[in-house]
Enzyme design. Structure first.
Site, short mmCIF file in Angstrom:
data_model
loop_
_atom_site.label_atom_id
_atom_site.label_comp_id
_atom_site.label_asym_id
_atom_site.label_seq_id
_atom_site.Cartn_x
_atom_site.Cartn_y
_atom_site.Cartn_z
N LEU A 96 0.95 17.78 8.81
CA LEU A 96 1.77 18.83 9.44
C LEU A 96 0.94 20.08 9.71
O LEU A 96 0.06 20.43 8.94
CB LEU A 96 2.95 19.17 8.52
N ASN A 110 7.13 15.50 0.02
CA ASN A 110 6.32 14.32 0.38
C ASN A 110 6.25 13.40 -0.83
O ASN A 110 6.36 13.85 -1.97
CB ASN A 110 4.91 14.77 0.78
N HIS A 112 3.70 10.39 -2.53
CA HIS A 112 2.33 9.87 -2.42
C HIS A 112 2.14 8.78 -3.48
O HIS A 112 2.52 8.98 -4.64
CB HIS A 112 1.33 11.01 -2.64
C1 GRF Z 1 4.68 4.64 0.48
O1 GRF Z 1 3.82 4.07 -0.47
C2 GRF Z 1 4.49 6.13 0.52
O2 GRF Z 1 4.24 6.69 -0.74
C3 GRF Z 1 3.29 6.26 1.40
O3 GRF Z 1 3.49 5.29 2.41
C4 GRF Z 1 4.30 4.25 1.90
C5 GRF Z 1 5.48 4.19 2.81
O4 GRF Z 1 6.39 3.24 2.45
N1 GRF Z 1 3.12 7.60 1.86
P1 GRF Z 1 7.78 3.12 3.18
O5 GRF Z 1 7.58 3.33 4.67
O6 GRF Z 1 8.72 4.13 2.58
O7 GRF Z 1 8.20 1.69 2.88
#
Ligand code: GRF
Length: 221
Positions: A96, A110, A112
């Protein structure tokens, strides 16, 4: 009257975290409503999830915008026009701009798939396996102007086993992501999160009964 928080969710792919948020709302555990889901990719499976649950889904393809500011402004316009109060990045693979961050100060979360500040960035489950850490996990944090660097709200820890690969670890972590993201949002709805500098304080937190974990287990007791 109970507050129902209007959410805007940003996705790029499968949207399993989006699904978990939908499920928590539908089962009455999360006092929120999803006003719009924005995807930067037209192919995202999240589209199908939105169709099934009757949630507005908007594609804003970053490839159509030569300037990142213009892409972000388009997202801001959509989110603001729908009265979004909290922005949820759920597997959203774009960084962003300052413009976006300043439009939603401390109102962007967010998730992670690592225990920040270890392993920020991409392909972090693979990096954790290759590094040989014995624990990894996931982190929900407020977004700031760094990459995966904002104040941390909640983390979940999972063990990493010697025969894990990127996929098996990602699956184990994802299961926890689906628990901690709705929880963090619900705390926000309840007005229980207070941010002071880098730290997030949870008002009326239950006293933690967590015990230290060891992986592999201790054999000297
Ligand atoms: C998840 O592991 C999230 O933490 C990361 O990307 C993945 C996305 O998974 N940033 P989803 O699209 O919610 O299934």
């Amino acid at each position: 009257m109970k507050k129902i928080l209007p959410l805007g969710i940003l996705v790029s792919g499968s949207g399993s975290n989006l699904q978990s948020i939908i499920d928590h709302i539908e089962s009455g555990k999360l006092d929120a409503v999803i006003r719009v889901v924005i995807s930067n990719s037209p192919e995202a499976y999240a589209r199908e999830r939105c169709r099934r649950h009757n949630i507005p889904f908007v594609v804003i393809n970053h490839g159509d915008f030569p300037l990142r500011d213009a892409f972000d402004q388009q997202m801001i316009d959509v989110l603001q026009s729908r009265g979004v109060e909290l922005v949820i990045m759920a597997g959203f693979m774009r960084i962003l701009t300052a413009r976006f961050l300043s439009s939603f100060p401390l109102r962007i979360m967010n998730i992670h798939p690592a225990l920040l500040p270890a392993f920020p960035g991409l392909h972090v489950q693979r990096k954790a396996v290759e590094y040989g850490v014995r624990f990894s996990g996931c982190t929900v944090h407020f977004a700031d102007d760094g990459v995966d660097s904002g104040p941390i709200i909640i983390q979940a820890v999972v063990p990493v086993y010697e025969d894990d690969d990127e996929d098996s670890l990602a699956q184990r972590i994802l299961k926890e992501e689906h628990k901690i993201y709705p929880q963090a949002i619900q705390w926000y709805v309840e007005g229980r999160l207070e941010v002071k500098g880098r730290k997030v304080y949870l008002r009326e937190a239950e006293v933690s009964m967590n015990t230290p974990q060891h992986n592999p287990s201790l054999t000297i007791r």
